[in-house]
Every structure is written in C-alpha cells, then in structure tokens.
Design a protein around this motif. Structure first.
Motif, PDB file in Angstrom:
ATOM      1  N   PRO A 265      -7.740 -39.980 -15.878  1.00 26.67           N
ATOM      2  CA  PRO A 265      -8.798 -38.973 -15.762  1.00 26.67           C
ATOM      3  C   PRO A 265      -9.377 -38.582 -17.121  1.00 26.67           C
ATOM      4  O   PRO A 265     -10.582 -38.357 -17.250  1.00 26.67           O
ATOM      5  CB  PRO A 265      -8.081 -37.790 -15.096  1.00 26.67           C
ATOM      6  N   GLY A 266      -8.506 -38.529 -18.136  1.00 23.14           N
ATOM      7  CA  GLY A 266      -8.985 -38.203 -19.479  1.00 23.14           C
ATOM      8  C   GLY A 266      -9.924 -39.248 -20.037  1.00 23.14           C
ATOM      9  O   GLY A 266     -10.864 -38.932 -20.778  1.00 23.14           O
ATOM     10  N   SER A 267      -9.690 -40.515 -19.685  1.00 23.48           N
ATOM     11  CA  SER A 267     -10.576 -41.583 -20.173  1.00 23.48           C
ATOM     12  C   SER A 267     -11.962 -41.465 -19.562  1.00 23.48           C
ATOM     13  O   SER A 267     -12.969 -41.755 -20.224  1.00 23.48           O
ATOM     14  CB  SER A 267      -9.969 -42.951 -19.857  1.00 23.48           C
ATOM     15  N   VAL A 268     -12.026 -41.027 -18.318  1.00 27.07           N
ATOM     16  CA  VAL A 268     -13.325 -40.813 -17.677  1.00 27.07           C
ATOM     17  C   VAL A 268     -14.021 -39.602 -18.291  1.00 27.07           C
ATOM     18  O   VAL A 268     -15.230 -39.613 -18.535  1.00 27.07           O
ATOM     19  CB  VAL A 268     -13.151 -40.637 -16.155  1.00 27.07           C
ATOM     20  N   GLU A 269     -13.236 -38.565 -18.580  1.00 29.14           N
ATOM     21  CA  GLU A 269     -13.800 -37.361 -19.187  1.00 29.14           C
ATOM     22  C   GLU A 269     -14.429 -37.660 -20.550  1.00 29.14           C
ATOM     23  O   GLU A 269     -15.458 -37.073 -20.906  1.00 29.14           O
ATOM     24  CB  GLU A 269     -12.712 -36.295 -19.341  1.00 29.14           C
ATOM     25  N   LYS A 270     -13.826 -38.573 -21.304  1.00 29.96           N
ATOM     26  CA  LYS A 270     -14.350 -38.877 -22.638  1.00 29.96           C
ATOM     27  C   LYS A 270     -15.720 -39.551 -22.591  1.00 29.96           C
ATOM     28  O   LYS A 270     -16.433 -39.583 -23.601  1.00 29.96           O
ATOM     29  CB  LYS A 270     -13.358 -39.756 -23.399  1.00 29.96           C
ATOM     30  N   VAL A 271     -16.098 -40.076 -21.424  1.00 27.36           N
ATOM     31  CA  VAL A 271     -17.429 -40.665 -21.270  1.00 27.36           C
ATOM     32  C   VAL A 271     -18.362 -39.743 -20.506  1.00 27.36           C
ATOM     33  O   VAL A 271     -19.522 -39.568 -20.888  1.00 27.36           O
ATOM     34  CB  VAL A 271     -17.337 -42.036 -20.559  1.00 27.36           C
ATOM     35  N   PHE A 272     -17.854 -39.108 -19.441  1.00 28.88           N
ATOM     36  CA  PHE A 272     -18.727 -38.354 -18.546  1.00 28.88           C
ATOM     37  C   PHE A 272     -18.463 -36.848 -18.547  1.00 28.88           C
ATOM     38  O   PHE A 272     -19.087 -36.115 -17.776  1.00 28.88           O
ATOM     39  CB  PHE A 272     -18.580 -38.902 -17.119  1.00 28.88           C
ATOM     40  N   GLY A 273     -17.562 -36.389 -19.401  1.00 35.01           N
ATOM     41  CA  GLY A 273     -17.283 -34.968 -19.493  1.00 35.01           C
ATOM     42  C   GLY A 273     -18.333 -34.219 -20.292  1.00 35.01           C
ATOM     43  O   GLY A 273     -19.317 -34.798 -20.767  1.00 35.01           O
ATOM     44  N   PRO A 274     -18.133 -32.914 -20.496  1.00 33.33           N
ATOM     45  CA  PRO A 274     -19.139 -32.092 -21.188  1.00 33.33           C
ATOM     46  C   PRO A 274     -19.304 -32.432 -22.665  1.00 33.33           C
ATOM     47  O   PRO A 274     -20.361 -32.152 -23.237  1.00 33.33           O
ATOM     48  CB  PRO A 274     -18.613 -30.664 -20.999  1.00 33.33           C
ATOM     49  N   GLU A 275     -18.280 -33.014 -23.287  1.00 30.16           N
ATOM     50  CA  GLU A 275     -18.371 -33.381 -24.700  1.00 30.16           C
ATOM     51  C   GLU A 275     -17.991 -34.854 -24.860  1.00 30.16           C
ATOM     52  O   GLU A 275     -16.853 -35.178 -25.218  1.00 30.16           O
ATOM     53  CB  GLU A 275     -17.457 -32.488 -25.543  1.00 30.16           C
ATOM     54  N   PRO A 276     -18.910 -35.755 -24.585  1.00 29.26           N
ATOM     55  CA  PRO A 276     -18.603 -37.193 -24.597  1.00 29.26           C
ATOM     56  C   PRO A 276     -18.117 -37.681 -25.958  1.00 29.26           C
ATOM     57  O   PRO A 276     -18.607 -37.254 -27.008  1.00 29.26           O
ATOM     58  CB  PRO A 276     -19.948 -37.838 -24.240  1.00 29.26           C
ATOM     59  N   GLU A 277     -17.126 -38.559 -25.905  1.00 25.88           N
ATOM     60  CA  GLU A 277     -16.591 -39.182 -27.110  1.00 25.88           C
ATOM     61  C   GLU A 277     -16.794 -40.693 -27.126  1.00 25.88           C
ATOM     62  O   GLU A 277     -16.579 -41.334 -28.152  1.00 25.88           O
ATOM     63  CB  GLU A 277     -15.086 -38.879 -27.227  1.00 25.88           C
ATOM     64  N   ALA A 278     -17.183 -41.266 -25.984  1.00 23.00           N
ATOM     65  CA  ALA A 278     -17.365 -42.710 -25.889  1.00 23.00           C
ATOM     66  C   ALA A 278     -18.496 -43.020 -24.918  1.00 23.00           C
ATOM     67  O   ALA A 278     -18.863 -42.181 -24.076  1.00 23.00           O
ATOM     68  CB  ALA A 278     -16.070 -43.386 -25.427  1.00 23.00           C
ATOM     69  N   GLY A 279     -19.015 -44.231 -25.044  1.00 25.69           N
ATOM     70  CA  GLY A 279     -20.135 -44.628 -24.191  1.00 25.69           C
ATOM     71  C   GLY A 279     -19.728 -45.357 -22.936  1.00 25.69           C
ATOM     72  O   GLY A 279     -20.464 -45.360 -21.945  1.00 25.69           O
ATOM     73  N   MET A 280     -18.533 -45.976 -22.952  1.00 28.19           N
ATOM     74  CA  MET A 280     -18.112 -46.809 -21.829  1.00 28.19           C
ATOM     75  C   MET A 280     -16.633 -46.604 -21.529  1.00 28.19           C
ATOM     76  O   MET A 280     -15.851 -46.264 -22.419  1.00 28.19           O
ATOM     77  CB  MET A 280     -18.351 -48.300 -22.147  1.00 28.19           C
ATOM     78  N   VAL A 281     -16.261 -46.838 -20.267  1.00 29.13           N
ATOM     79  CA  VAL A 281     -14.871 -46.843 -19.870  1.00 29.13           C
ATOM     80  C   VAL A 281     -14.692 -47.952 -18.845  1.00 29.13           C
ATOM     81  O   VAL A 281     -15.428 -48.012 -17.859  1.00 29.13           O
ATOM     82  CB  VAL A 281     -14.403 -45.476 -19.308  1.00 29.13           C
ATOM     83  N   TYR A 282     -13.750 -48.851 -19.112  1.00 31.42           N
ATOM     84  CA  TYR A 282     -13.456 -49.882 -18.122  1.00 31.42           C
ATOM     85  C   TYR A 282     -12.431 -49.357 -17.125  1.00 31.42           C
ATOM     86  O   TYR A 282     -11.383 -48.862 -17.514  1.00 31.42           O
ATOM     87  CB  TYR A 282     -12.904 -51.169 -18.758  1.00 31.42           C
ATOM     88  N   GLU A 283     -12.743 -49.457 -15.876  1.00 33.39           N
ATOM     89  CA  GLU A 283     -11.788 -49.315 -14.762  1.00 33.39           C
ATOM     90  C   GLU A 283     -12.524 -49.581 -13.460  1.00 33.39           C
ATOM     91  O   GLU A 283     -13.694 -49.929 -13.464  1.00 33.39           O
ATOM     92  CB  GLU A 283     -11.067 -47.965 -14.732  1.00 33.39           C
ATOM     93  N   GLY A 284     -11.807 -49.413 -12.355  1.00 37.67           N
ATOM     94  CA  GLY A 284     -12.354 -49.758 -11.053  1.00 37.67           C
ATOM     95  C   GLY A 284     -13.432 -48.806 -10.580  1.00 37.67           C
ATOM     96  O   GLY A 284     -13.783 -47.827 -11.237  1.00 37.67           O
ATOM     97  N   ASP A 285     -13.932 -49.110  -9.395  1.00 36.37           N
ATOM     98  CA  ASP A 285     -15.009 -48.321  -8.799  1.00 36.37           C
ATOM     99  C   ASP A 285     -14.650 -46.852  -8.644  1.00 36.37           C
ATOM    100  O   ASP A 285     -15.524 -45.991  -8.591  1.00 36.37           O
ATOM    101  CB  ASP A 285     -15.335 -48.895  -7.421  1.00 36.37           C
ATOM    102  N   PHE A 286     -13.346 -46.554  -8.611  1.00 28.34           N
ATOM    103  CA  PHE A 286     -12.915 -45.173  -8.408  1.00 28.34           C
ATOM    104  C   PHE A 286     -13.264 -44.264  -9.580  1.00 28.34           C
ATOM    105  O   PHE A 286     -13.119 -43.046  -9.482  1.00 28.34           O
ATOM    106  CB  PHE A 286     -11.412 -45.113  -8.120  1.00 28.34           C
ATOM    107  N   VAL A 287     -13.719 -44.839 -10.680  1.00 28.57           N
ATOM    108  CA  VAL A 287     -14.248 -44.011 -11.776  1.00 28.57           C
ATOM    109  C   VAL A 287     -15.370 -43.118 -11.263  1.00 28.57           C
ATOM    110  O   VAL A 287     -15.512 -41.963 -11.679  1.00 28.57           O
ATOM    111  CB  VAL A 287     -14.751 -44.905 -12.934  1.00 28.57           C
ATOM    112  N   ALA A 288     -16.153 -43.656 -10.326  1.00 31.78           N
ATOM    113  CA  ALA A 288     -17.302 -42.908  -9.819  1.00 31.78           C
ATOM    114  C   ALA A 288     -16.878 -41.592  -9.182  1.00 31.78           C
ATOM    115  O   ALA A 288     -17.551 -40.564  -9.359  1.00 31.78           O
ATOM    116  CB  ALA A 288     -18.074 -43.755  -8.808  1.00 31.78           C
TER     117      ALA A 288
END
Length: 441
Positions: A265-288
C-alpha cells in the motif's frame, strides 16, 4: 452505493443449491432475494485480504447473506496463510472457507487431507464459466478443490499521467525504454519507481515478468515445477536484468533502503498519494483499487497503466495470479461453505466486487459492463481473452515454504538481493538451495 441489480449477458442458466438462479440470458439478477435456505447459519471465511480488499470482499459476503440468510464472517490471516490455517485446524477452530492465494498452498492443503472436493453444482459452474486453465490450477490429482474467484493481471505498470507528461515521456514499449523513461522522470524531480520491497511477494512478481519475457514460457514452466534449477544461466540472466534496476538509486524512490521499508500500500501511496515521490509503480491490476479507494484517484484520468514491456528480444509477458476458495473438512458448517462456493462461481457474485473496483474475475460470463471504469474493463477483457495462454504466478505455484512465506524462501532471498544486487549468481544459488529444501519437503 452498490447497485443491487446488475445486467449479465452471455450467461448459462445455473440453478444453485441456494435455491436461486445464478444468471440467465441477459435478465436482471439481484444479489438478494434468495430463499434464505441458510437462515442463521454462521460461516467463517479466512483470507489474506486487508484494507480496501477486505472492505470490498465484505460486500460479497453481505450479498450472500442477503440471498441466503447465512451469517458470514471474514478473518484475515496475514501473508502466512498455511501456518495460520494449520494452527486453527490443530486448535479445533478451523474456518469453513479459505481464500487461498497460492497454487502451492492449495496443493499443500489437499495433500494434507484438509479439503473437500467441490460439489457437482460448483463443478458445473466452473465448466460453464471459466477457461480450463483455472480448473487445472484448482485441481490436485484430478479432484477439483479450488474455485478461482479473484484473479490478478500481474503484467501491468501503473503510472501518474501528470508525472510522465511533466517529464515529457511517452509510455514505453520495451523494458529498456521503460528504464530510460524512468531516468527522465527522475531528472524532472520524482523518482521513477516506487518498489514495495518490504513485501517479498512484489519482488517475485518483478522477477517473473522479466524471466518469462527473457527465457520464454517453456523454461518458465520448468522453473515453476523445479524441473529446471535456479542456478540455470537463464535465472542468472534475469536476476542481472533485475539487479540493474535495483542498484540504480536514480530509479527507486528512497533507494534500496527506502524500498525495503515500503510495503505494497505504501508503494501505491508514493505514486498516487497526496505527496507523490515516484512516477510509476509496478504491480497487478489491484493497484487501481488502492489508488481509487484510499487516494481518490480517477482510474484512466490521473491513474493509468501500460503493459509490462518485453525484455530484450523477448515477447511481452502475461503473468496472472488468483485467490481460490476452498472448503475445509474440519469446518463446522460444510453445507453453508459449499453453498458459498457455488455462489462465488456465478457471474452474480463476481459482479458485486467488480463494481466496487480493485478486482478482476476469471469468470468469462461476467458482463464487462459490471466493471466501474474503462481501464479495469480493458484489463479484464485482456485477461479473459488470454485464456489458457496465461502463465500463473511462479511463486504461487511453489511450496509455501519457498514461494509463500514471509521472511523465508524466495521472498527473503529477493529482499536480500534488493539490498545487495551485486552478485546475481550467488543469489541464484541461494534460491536453488531454498527451493530444493522446499520441494523435497
């Protein structure tokens, strides 16, 4: 609010043991309105899900309760499913149903004599609604024990369209292009990738996509069955490719140390959270599901994906996974448990979670309109269309001691490799040692 009625097309009429019709020729079907045949009966369902996944699965349980009168309860096991379930069986407190996330664990449960074969009603539903590959993965020695309710498309790379646009890069078509685009994103102020190294299973997924693309499906199958040793040159080559990513501090948010302290969940937050730290995250469709439910992202607008690109001269990989529902012999409510699996085998049950998001169904008779957005709909169509050509997650096919245990086996070895990716051959030898013990056991 969840729709109570979902239009299903292309369905085979199936009369459930619950006393309700699963689907029929495009007619409206309701998640409720059953004959309450299980009124008041309790049902314990155990699985790994937490957070938004548990919340959305609860909607499926609620729909089953409304239909049948049963009282289902979900218990989260954490990642060590086999250990937790084994302890509960020994303690005389076995759950009725377990949602098993690994093929290897399902086989282990069956070999231990813990499982009841699926009922004739459930088996007919599987034959009518699923590609044969899902029946094969749910079977042990010719007996069908597992019903694959939730699938995953594990060859997707999720990204922030704004991050890529600001860096001036297009979605990549090859693995090398992906790393090049990542460095450009990094130059623009964000790290390229958020990597969930704290969860070892995410690292196995990285390896499997690279290996399937580089080595091809025949070697993938051989390695998954441990008919090919992990010291094979193809494994060392894939680890070398993965190590190029792991050792590049420009590409990983927080570097190796930061990745090892980041869970999924933290890896998703780093891309799509309020304070992004990265542009991409690899994982399955459940990232959505996480991006949507926890961070309010609109899928297809400010959260999107591209297919995991081919590596070198290989083809683009299509790796899948899934959670299979099984009925334990030692559960206290076998009739309610089997009725629940019969329900899960229908498009009606899949539609409940499909609408909630963060979910793909391998049920080919689920109307794609049940999915809430075009991106998920396209991913689901891709997975179903792949049919028997999909390769199941390799670590999920392995014995749990190697491919499914936190702090051990492949999860631990690849975490150590993330920490120090300087010697792929040494890592391959460590993987072979761990695999040999697990498969022998």
């Amino acid at each position: 609010m969840m729709r109570r009625t979902t239009l299903l097309s292309g369905c085979t009429a199936l009369v459930l043991a619950l006393g309700a019709t699963a689907c029929g020729g495009g007619d409206d079907v309701s998640a409720g309105g059953g004959d309450k045949a299980l009124n008041g009966k309790t049902l314990t369902v155990a699985g790994v899900w937490t957070g938004s996944e548990q919340k959305n699965f609860q909607k499926v349980l609620d729909a089953f309760a409304e239909k049948t009168g049963a009282k289902p309860q979900f218990v989260s096991t954490g990642d060590n499913v086999s250990t937790v379930v084994g302890s509960k069986i020994e303690g005389g407190n076995a759950p009725d149903v377990v949602m098993v996330p690994q093929v290897g664990v399902l086989q282990q449960f069956a070999d231990s004599g813990w499982l009841k074969p699926l009922s004739a009603t459930a088996q007919k539903s599987v034959d009518a609604n699923f590609a044969p590959v899902w029946k094969n993965y749910g079977s042990v020695d010719g007996a069908l024990y597992g019903l694959y309710f939730k699938a995953a498309h594990k060859s997707t790379v999720w990204y922030s369209p704004d991050a890529l646009a600001q860096a001036g890069v297009e979605t990549p078509k090859t693995y090398d292009e992906m790393l090049k685009a990542g460095r450009t994103v990094s130059d623009s102020g964000l790290a390229a990738f958020s990597v969930a190294g704290q969860d070892g299973w995410t690292l196995t997924d990285w390896f499997e996509n690279i290996y399937l693309s580089q080595a091809g499906p025949e070697k993938y199958d051989a390695l998954a069955a441990h008919e090919l040793k992990w010291t094979d040159a193809s494994v060392v080559r894939a680890l070398t490719t993965l190590g190029e990513l792991f050792k590049d501090k420009q590409l990983i948010a927080g570097g190796q140390k930061g990745a090892l302290n980041t869970d999924f969940p933290g890896s998703v937050e780093k891309v799509f959270g309020p304070e992004p730290e990265a542009g991409m995250v690899y994982e399955g469709d459940f990232v959505a599901g996480v991006a949507k439910d926890q961070f309010g992202r609109t899928i297809g607008k400010d959260a999107d994906f591209f297919a995991f690109p081919p590596v070198g001269s290989g083809t683009a990989p299509v790796v899948s996974g899934g959670d299979a529902a099984v009925v334990l012999k030692d559960g206290k409510n076998a009739d309610a448990a089997m009725a629940f699996l019969e329900y899960l085998a229908t498009p009606e049950a899949a539609a409940v979670w499909a609408e909630a998001g963060g979910f793909l169904s391998p049920n080919k008779n689920l109307d794609p309109a049940a999915y809430g957005d075009d991106v998920t709909r396209a991913t689901a169509k891709s997975l179903v269309a792949a049919g028997d050509s999909v390769r199941f997650d390799m670590s999920d096919q392995a014995p749990a001691a190697f491919g499914g245990t936190k702090g051990a086996g492949e999860w631990k070895v690849l975490q150590d490799f993330l920490r120090d990716p300087s010697n792929p051959a040494r890592t391959a030898a460590q993987l072979e040692s761990a695999a040999a013990k697990a498969y022998k056991g």
